[in-house]
Enzyme design. Structure first.
Site, PDB file in Angstrom:
ATOM      1  N   GLY A 224      -6.377  -3.671   7.454  1.00 25.61           N
ATOM      2  CA  GLY A 224      -7.426  -2.658   7.369  1.00 25.61           C
ATOM      3  C   GLY A 224      -8.605  -2.844   8.305  1.00 25.61           C
ATOM      4  O   GLY A 224      -9.158  -1.861   8.810  1.00 25.61           O
TER       5      GLY A 224
ATOM      6  N   THR B 219      -0.900   2.062   6.808  1.00 29.80           N
ATOM      7  CA  THR B 219      -0.814   0.789   6.083  1.00 29.80           C
ATOM      8  C   THR B 219      -0.848  -0.341   7.097  1.00 29.80           C
ATOM      9  O   THR B 219      -0.241  -0.243   8.165  1.00 29.80           O
ATOM     10  CB  THR B 219       0.454   0.686   5.219  1.00 29.80           C
ATOM     11  OG1 THR B 219       0.511  -0.622   4.649  1.00 29.80           O
ATOM     12  CG2 THR B 219       1.735   0.955   6.018  1.00 29.80           C
ATOM     13  N   GLY B 220      -1.575  -1.400   6.757  1.00 28.09           N
ATOM     14  CA  GLY B 220      -1.661  -2.515   7.692  1.00 28.09           C
ATOM     15  C   GLY B 220      -2.984  -3.233   7.531  1.00 28.09           C
ATOM     16  O   GLY B 220      -3.677  -3.060   6.526  1.00 28.09           O
TER      17      GLY B 220
ATOM     18  N   THR C 233       0.879  -1.191   0.000  1.00 30.97           N
ATOM     19  CA  THR C 233       0.000   0.000   0.000  1.00 30.97           C
ATOM     20  C   THR C 233       0.902   1.223   0.000  1.00 30.97           C
ATOM     21  O   THR C 233       1.956   1.220   0.644  1.00 30.97           O
ATOM     22  CB  THR C 233      -0.857   0.006   1.285  1.00 30.97           C
ATOM     23  OG1 THR C 233      -1.792  -1.045   1.190  1.00 30.97           O
ATOM     24  CG2 THR C 233      -1.591   1.329   1.475  1.00 30.97           C
TER      25      THR C 233
ATOM     26  N   GLY D 110     -11.114  -1.798   2.418  1.00 30.39           N
ATOM     27  CA  GLY D 110     -10.270  -1.683   3.604  1.00 30.39           C
ATOM     28  C   GLY D 110     -10.307  -0.285   4.210  1.00 30.39           C
ATOM     29  O   GLY D 110     -11.236   0.486   3.971  1.00 30.39           O
TER      30      GLY D 110
HETATM   31  N1  ASP Z   1      -4.510  -1.244   4.743  1.00 24.52           N
HETATM   32  C1  ASP Z   1      -4.692  -1.950   3.505  1.00 24.52           C
HETATM   33  C2  ASP Z   1      -6.046  -2.624   3.535  1.00 24.52           C
HETATM   34  O1  ASP Z   1      -6.399  -3.215   4.532  1.00 24.52           O
HETATM   35  C3  ASP Z   1      -3.646  -2.982   3.229  1.00 24.52           C
HETATM   36  C4  ASP Z   1      -2.218  -2.612   3.553  1.00 24.52           C
HETATM   37  O2  ASP Z   1      -1.929  -1.478   3.913  1.00 24.52           O
HETATM   38  O3  ASP Z   1      -1.333  -3.492   3.441  1.00 24.52           O
HETATM   39  O4  ASP Z   1      -6.704  -2.598   2.528  1.00 24.52           O
END
Ligand code: ASP
Length: 334
Positions: free
Chosen positions: A254, A251-252, A200, A230
């Site tokens: 979601g 980011t992470g 992301t 997300g």
């Molecule tokens: N936050 C993003 C989601 O959950 C994914 C990511 O940041 O890796 O869609």
């Protein structure tokens, strides 16, 4: 000796107030430019996750570092000429969306139906205007879709076909879903390769007029159920900016970032509890989310030009540059 009680009370109150204001001033200004002028700052991320030096060859590492540097440069070029934080965020994110290295635009992850569905959002800290698109399959640069929604529609978020139609009317480039596909992400969804889920992208910036902006763009999570949205396009969860406090891009995982309202929580902790950017972002990422069993990170910049980039995973593609010349680009926890 007779003490003058009313005078003592007035004096202590005066000292209390001056102490209080000087404390909060110092806390907020922690690492700001000594001249008092924060100048400009841009920080970016390219996703957080299980990233380790042992699992990444030198060439791949170099490719990521170079692309992060290119994205920072694109944003800095705008900021150094007096351009807006919003334009800088857009420029930095487009570089990463166009690169197959990241899980945004070209090179995004696949859904369980082996298609790409993209989410993006943007927020202007000066006006608190915001725009987002969700679950789109054909807008070449999703961040441009989000910016168009913010600037040219009365809405904050458009999803699916409505978002695509709006983007087309706005003259944005529309592509076939296959444009986003890469073998690497196809392998990742087919074989469930953990390391190839990340990527992301996001950017936060402070411009020379003192305005903050934040943007985030993603393909979401590999193997997500089609239709899943997300945190990235959700204002307050994956993206937030207010000139009062800070700009944040997350980011992470979601599903956690939505429920913990991560980006806004950081801003709220600064506004209502007088925490510094470092304290607020550290508390949310390393205490609240860790306690909840959630992985991820944020990049954040405050109105004084302080930068914070906490993550609770083994790595996060990240970098920042300030008008003072201070700069960092990194992937792993060093
Ligand atoms: N936050 C993003 C989601 O959950 C994914 C990511 O940041 O890796 O869609």
């Amino acid at each position: 000796m007779k003490t003058n009680r009313p005078m003592l009370v007035i004096l202590s109150f005066f000292f209390f107030i001056t102490h209080l204001t000087s404390c909060s001033g110092n806390r907020e200004n922690q690492s700001a430019d000594p001249s008092g002028d924060p100048g400009y700052v841009i920080a970016i991320h390219g996703g957080a996750g299980t990233l380790s030096r042992e699992n990444m060859d030198e060439n791949t590492e170099r490719e990521y570092l170079d692309k992060l540097a290119e994205a920072l440069e694109a944003g800095e070029e705008i900021l150094s000429k007096g351009g807006s934080s919003l334009d800088a965020v857009q420029a930095a994110i487009i570089v990463m969306e166009d690169s197959p290295l990241f899980n945004a635009g070209k090179g995004a992850v696949f859904t369980n139906q082996k298609r790409v569905e993209l989410d993006a959002s943007v927020m202007d800290g000066k006006t608190l205007n915001a725009g987002a698109i969700a679950g789109v399959t054909d807008i070449r640069n999703p961040i441009l879709g989000a910016i168009a929604v913010m600037k040219n529609s009365p809405h904050v978020m458009l999803a699916g076909n409505g978002a695509s139609e709006f983007a087309r009317e706005q003259g944005l480039e529309i592509v076939d879903n296959s444009y986003f596909h890469t073998q690497r992400r196809l392998d990742a969804v087919t074989r469930q390769i953990e390391q190839d889920k990340q990527g992301t992208v996001g950017a936060v910036a402070l411009d020379m007029d003192g305005n903050l902006a934040a943007g985030t763009s993603t393909g979401g999570m590999s193997n997500k159920k089609y239709g899943r949205i997300g945190d990235s396009p959700i204002i307050g969860a994956g993206t937030y900016a207010s000139n009062k406090t800070c700009a944040v891009s997350a980011t992470g995982h979601g599903e956690f970032f939505i429920r913990w309202v991560v980006a806004y929580d950081i801003a709220a902790l600064m506004e209502y509890s007088n925490l510094t950017l470092e304290e607020a972002s550290g508390l949310v990422i390393n205490e609240k989310l860790v306690g909840a069993g959630a992985t991820g990170g944020v990049i954040a910049v405050d109105r004084h030009g302080n930068v914070s980039m906490p993550f609770n995973t083994s790595g996060m593609y990240r970098g920042y540059v300030k008008s003072t010349g201070e700069k960092e680009i990194a992937i792993f926890r060093e």
